[in-house]
Design a protein around this motif. Sequence first.
Motif, PDB file in Angstrom:
ATOM      1  N   SER A 199      44.996 -14.288  -2.733  1.00 49.84           N
ATOM      2  CA  SER A 199      46.038 -14.430  -1.706  1.00 49.84           C
ATOM      3  C   SER A 199      46.201 -15.885  -1.289  1.00 49.84           C
ATOM      4  O   SER A 199      47.301 -16.324  -0.919  1.00 49.84           O
ATOM      5  CB  SER A 199      45.670 -13.561  -0.492  1.00 49.84           C
ATOM      6  OG  SER A 199      44.385 -13.945   0.017  1.00 49.84           O
ATOM      7  N   ALA A 200      45.099 -16.672  -1.370  1.00 45.94           N
ATOM      8  CA  ALA A 200      45.192 -18.096  -1.009  1.00 45.94           C
ATOM      9  C   ALA A 200      46.141 -18.822  -1.958  1.00 45.94           C
ATOM     10  O   ALA A 200      46.924 -19.686  -1.535  1.00 45.94           O
ATOM     11  CB  ALA A 200      43.795 -18.731  -1.043  1.00 45.94           C
ATOM     12  N   SER A 201      46.075 -18.478  -3.248  1.00 41.45           N
ATOM     13  CA  SER A 201      46.978 -19.113  -4.212  1.00 41.45           C
ATOM     14  C   SER A 201      48.431 -18.763  -3.905  1.00 41.45           C
ATOM     15  O   SER A 201      49.328 -19.613  -4.007  1.00 41.45           O
ATOM     16  CB  SER A 201      46.628 -18.681  -5.632  1.00 41.45           C
ATOM     17  OG  SER A 201      45.337 -19.090  -5.979  1.00 41.45           O
ATOM     18  N   PHE A 202      48.681 -17.497  -3.520  1.00 39.15           N
ATOM     19  CA  PHE A 202      50.058 -17.099  -3.208  1.00 39.15           C
ATOM     20  C   PHE A 202      50.598 -17.901  -2.034  1.00 39.15           C
ATOM     21  O   PHE A 202      51.723 -18.426  -2.093  1.00 39.15           O
ATOM     22  CB  PHE A 202      50.107 -15.598  -2.896  1.00 39.15           C
ATOM     23  CG  PHE A 202      51.427 -15.148  -2.363  1.00 39.15           C
ATOM     24  CD1 PHE A 202      52.499 -14.921  -3.220  1.00 39.15           C
ATOM     25  CD2 PHE A 202      51.634 -14.999  -0.981  1.00 39.15           C
ATOM     26  CE1 PHE A 202      53.729 -14.531  -2.723  1.00 39.15           C
ATOM     27  CE2 PHE A 202      52.861 -14.624  -0.494  1.00 39.15           C
ATOM     28  CZ  PHE A 202      53.922 -14.376  -1.363  1.00 39.15           C
ATOM     29  N   TYR A 203      49.831 -17.964  -0.929  1.00 37.42           N
ATOM     30  CA  TYR A 203      50.329 -18.698   0.239  1.00 37.42           C
ATOM     31  C   TYR A 203      50.471 -20.205  -0.038  1.00 37.42           C
ATOM     32  O   TYR A 203      51.342 -20.868   0.529  1.00 37.42           O
ATOM     33  CB  TYR A 203      49.396 -18.458   1.421  1.00 37.42           C
ATOM     34  CG  TYR A 203      49.468 -17.038   1.943  1.00 37.42           C
ATOM     35  CD1 TYR A 203      50.654 -16.532   2.478  1.00 37.42           C
ATOM     36  CD2 TYR A 203      48.364 -16.195   1.884  1.00 37.42           C
ATOM     37  CE1 TYR A 203      50.729 -15.218   2.937  1.00 37.42           C
ATOM     38  CE2 TYR A 203      48.427 -14.885   2.347  1.00 37.42           C
ATOM     39  CZ  TYR A 203      49.621 -14.413   2.868  1.00 37.42           C
ATOM     40  OH  TYR A 203      49.694 -13.122   3.314  1.00 37.42           O
ATOM     41  N   LYS A 204      49.645 -20.703  -0.929  1.00 33.93           N
ATOM     42  CA  LYS A 204      49.783 -22.113  -1.294  1.00 33.93           C
ATOM     43  C   LYS A 204      51.076 -22.342  -2.064  1.00 33.93           C
ATOM     44  O   LYS A 204      51.795 -23.313  -1.831  1.00 33.93           O
ATOM     45  CB  LYS A 204      48.570 -22.530  -2.156  1.00 33.93           C
ATOM     46  CG  LYS A 204      48.606 -23.980  -2.628  1.00 33.93           C
ATOM     47  CD  LYS A 204      47.380 -24.284  -3.479  1.00 33.93           C
ATOM     48  CE  LYS A 204      47.448 -25.707  -4.012  1.00 33.93           C
ATOM     49  NZ  LYS A 204      46.289 -26.026  -4.869  1.00 33.93           N
ATOM     50  N   TRP A 205      51.396 -21.401  -2.989  1.00 34.33           N
ATOM     51  CA  TRP A 205      52.647 -21.528  -3.734  1.00 34.33           C
ATOM     52  C   TRP A 205      53.852 -21.417  -2.798  1.00 34.33           C
ATOM     53  O   TRP A 205      54.826 -22.155  -2.958  1.00 34.33           O
ATOM     54  CB  TRP A 205      52.733 -20.426  -4.800  1.00 34.33           C
ATOM     55  CG  TRP A 205      51.739 -20.585  -5.922  1.00 34.33           C
ATOM     56  CD1 TRP A 205      51.038 -21.691  -6.230  1.00 34.33           C
ATOM     57  CD2 TRP A 205      51.374 -19.577  -6.850  1.00 34.33           C
ATOM     58  NE1 TRP A 205      50.235 -21.461  -7.296  1.00 34.33           N
ATOM     59  CE2 TRP A 205      50.418 -20.155  -7.736  1.00 34.33           C
ATOM     60  CE3 TRP A 205      51.749 -18.243  -7.059  1.00 34.33           C
ATOM     61  CZ2 TRP A 205      49.833 -19.462  -8.776  1.00 34.33           C
ATOM     62  CZ3 TRP A 205      51.175 -17.541  -8.107  1.00 34.33           C
ATOM     63  CH2 TRP A 205      50.213 -18.154  -8.962  1.00 34.33           C
ATOM     64  N   ARG A 206      53.794 -20.467  -1.852  1.00 34.61           N
ATOM     65  CA  ARG A 206      54.937 -20.278  -0.972  1.00 34.61           C
ATOM     66  C   ARG A 206      55.160 -21.493  -0.091  1.00 34.61           C
ATOM     67  O   ARG A 206      56.321 -21.877   0.189  1.00 34.61           O
ATOM     68  CB  ARG A 206      54.734 -19.025  -0.111  1.00 34.61           C
ATOM     69  CG  ARG A 206      55.989 -18.618   0.654  1.00 34.61           C
ATOM     70  CD  ARG A 206      55.832 -17.286   1.316  1.00 34.61           C
ATOM     71  NE  ARG A 206      54.844 -17.330   2.396  1.00 34.61           N
ATOM     72  CZ  ARG A 206      54.556 -16.284   3.200  1.00 34.61           C
ATOM     73  NH1 ARG A 206      55.148 -15.117   2.985  1.00 34.61           N
ATOM     74  NH2 ARG A 206      53.653 -16.381   4.142  1.00 34.61           N
ATOM     75  N   ALA A 207      54.047 -22.135   0.367  1.00 30.38           N
ATOM     76  CA  ALA A 207      54.204 -23.324   1.209  1.00 30.38           C
ATOM     77  C   ALA A 207      54.755 -24.496   0.397  1.00 30.38           C
ATOM     78  O   ALA A 207      55.489 -25.335   0.927  1.00 30.38           O
ATOM     79  CB  ALA A 207      52.856 -23.695   1.826  1.00 30.38           C
ATOM     80  N   LYS A 208      54.421 -24.530  -0.884  1.00 27.26           N
ATOM     81  CA  LYS A 208      54.817 -25.685  -1.688  1.00 27.26           C
ATOM     82  C   LYS A 208      56.155 -25.493  -2.376  1.00 27.26           C
ATOM     83  O   LYS A 208      56.948 -26.441  -2.477  1.00 27.26           O
ATOM     84  CB  LYS A 208      53.726 -25.947  -2.736  1.00 27.26           C
ATOM     85  CG  LYS A 208      53.855 -27.265  -3.458  1.00 27.26           C
ATOM     86  CD  LYS A 208      52.631 -27.505  -4.336  1.00 27.26           C
ATOM     87  CE  LYS A 208      52.711 -28.857  -5.005  1.00 27.26           C
ATOM     88  NZ  LYS A 208      51.541 -29.114  -5.870  1.00 27.26           N
ATOM     89  N   ILE A 257      55.418 -18.424 -11.448  1.00 28.68           N
ATOM     90  CA  ILE A 257      55.262 -18.669 -10.005  1.00 28.68           C
ATOM     91  C   ILE A 257      56.541 -18.272  -9.262  1.00 28.68           C
ATOM     92  O   ILE A 257      56.503 -17.619  -8.207  1.00 28.68           O
ATOM     93  CB  ILE A 257      54.897 -20.139  -9.751  1.00 28.68           C
ATOM     94  CG1 ILE A 257      53.500 -20.458 -10.315  1.00 28.68           C
ATOM     95  CG2 ILE A 257      54.933 -20.459  -8.251  1.00 28.68           C
ATOM     96  CD1 ILE A 257      53.123 -21.915 -10.238  1.00 28.68           C
ATOM     97  N   MET A 258      57.699 -18.674  -9.817  1.00 34.52           N
ATOM     98  CA  MET A 258      58.969 -18.328  -9.163  1.00 34.52           C
ATOM     99  C   MET A 258      59.188 -16.820  -9.148  1.00 34.52           C
ATOM    100  O   MET A 258      59.710 -16.258  -8.174  1.00 34.52           O
ATOM    101  CB  MET A 258      60.121 -19.021  -9.908  1.00 34.52           C
ATOM    102  CG  MET A 258      60.091 -20.533  -9.788  1.00 34.52           C
ATOM    103  SD  MET A 258      60.043 -21.131  -8.078  1.00 34.52           S
ATOM    104  CE  MET A 258      61.534 -20.432  -7.415  1.00 34.52           C
ATOM    105  N   ALA A 259      58.756 -16.119 -10.216  1.00 29.38           N
ATOM    106  CA  ALA A 259      58.914 -14.646 -10.253  1.00 29.38           C
ATOM    107  C   ALA A 259      58.063 -13.992  -9.184  1.00 29.38           C
ATOM    108  O   ALA A 259      58.510 -13.041  -8.503  1.00 29.38           O
ATOM    109  CB  ALA A 259      58.530 -14.146 -11.641  1.00 29.38           C
ATOM    110  N   VAL A 260      56.846 -14.488  -8.983  1.00 28.06           N
ATOM    111  CA  VAL A 260      55.967 -13.919  -7.948  1.00 28.06           C
ATOM    112  C   VAL A 260      56.568 -14.138  -6.567  1.00 28.06           C
ATOM    113  O   VAL A 260      56.579 -13.228  -5.710  1.00 28.06           O
ATOM    114  CB  VAL A 260      54.560 -14.543  -8.056  1.00 28.06           C
ATOM    115  CG1 VAL A 260      53.707 -14.129  -6.860  1.00 28.06           C
ATOM    116  CG2 VAL A 260      53.883 -14.127  -9.347  1.00 28.06           C
ATOM    117  N   LEU A 261      57.110 -15.318  -6.318  1.00 24.11           N
ATOM    118  CA  LEU A 261      57.680 -15.622  -5.005  1.00 24.11           C
ATOM    119  C   LEU A 261      58.932 -14.762  -4.748  1.00 24.11           C
ATOM    120  O   LEU A 261      59.170 -14.328  -3.614  1.00 24.11           O
ATOM    121  CB  LEU A 261      58.020 -17.121  -4.913  1.00 24.11           C
ATOM    122  CG  LEU A 261      56.817 -18.084  -4.916  1.00 24.11           C
ATOM    123  CD1 LEU A 261      57.295 -19.527  -4.887  1.00 24.11           C
ATOM    124  CD2 LEU A 261      55.910 -17.818  -3.709  1.00 24.11           C
TER     125      LEU A 261
END
Length: 376
Positions: free
Chosen positions: A35-44, A11-15
């Motif tokens: 894309s929903a999973s990506f934006y959820k990770w970035r918000a969290k 997750i950290m590598a993707v961000l």
Amino acid sequence: MKNGRYSDAQIMAVLKQAEGGVPVSELCREHGMSSASFYKWRAKFGGMDASLMSEMKDMAAENRRLKRMYAEMSMQNDLLKEALGKKRVKAVSATRTSRDIAAQCPAGQWMAMNAVARHGVSIASACRAFEISETCYRYSPVMSDENEEIADWLERLTTNKRSWGFGLCFLYLRNVQGYEWNHKRVYRIYCELELNLRIKPKKRLKRDKPEPLSVPDKPNETWSMDFMADQLADGRSIRTLNVLDDFNREGLCIEVDFSLPAERVVRSLNQIIEWRGQPQTIRVDNGPEYISGKLMEWAEKRNVRLEYIQPGKPQQNAYIERYNRTVRGEWLGQYIFETIEEAQDQATEWLWTYNNERPNMGIGGMTPAMKLKTAA
């Protein structure tokens, strides 16, 4: 497409790739995510490193665990308060008869079952709340064949002898029927069948302890006599003449009629003497039938001593007074007689039961017939 969960490092590598300018659409295609999973990770997790991310997850897991623990402890506390504040009531299911409850479950098991049934909590939670094992919760006591027999005996005895309490029932089973069941076992089943008699407390006056009556050493040494009164269903009064042998508390006669003058008393005594033998003494009160010249003449001719008690002191004739109470409670008070013949027949039947089947506390729990055999 990735089938498993993404690790914290992934997750950290993707961000970080997104922060480096890689378009989100390319990242989603490359890593097989939406894309929903990506934006959820970035918000969290945006702006965190792997260690902070792992720490936050651990805190969230601990928070969930504490919430569950608090909810369970609160529920257990509520269940304990309700169980301790409520009177235990035994319920019999539709498939069980009253004698099937003779084996009682422990209190903790009952409270846990009640909590599961009333509040829908899990069995494991209920067992933890009341500190019992799930084996104990699921245990169903199996009543032995002997317990079934004891319950059957007790139900039949209390149905046929409605004035008998536990003491008489137990002595009947032990001394008359010959069973060697422990009194605690019989009493436990007796209580669980809810056969207990309600005893109304009596107000006792303080008085000097009376001198005990002397107990005769052999049969026919001392008899006691007394009268009782009752009514037929139509209101006509009847009388009974009760004669008792003080040695073994054996009822020798219950003469029933509308009138019992001195002539009938003499005739009844002669009939008893024909099969029982002659007494040395007869204890009586000061009723008109007992102080009549005919009874005194009969006693003098037979060489029988009439022992009169003091007026107003029935305790001096306590054996027959106690016997009268039994006659009243177990026979006269239990039936309504339509005719004098019916009362006479039932008197004969009850007298046989009293002498041969009813244990007597005054002679050590034996029946009068058993006591008489010991003197032979």
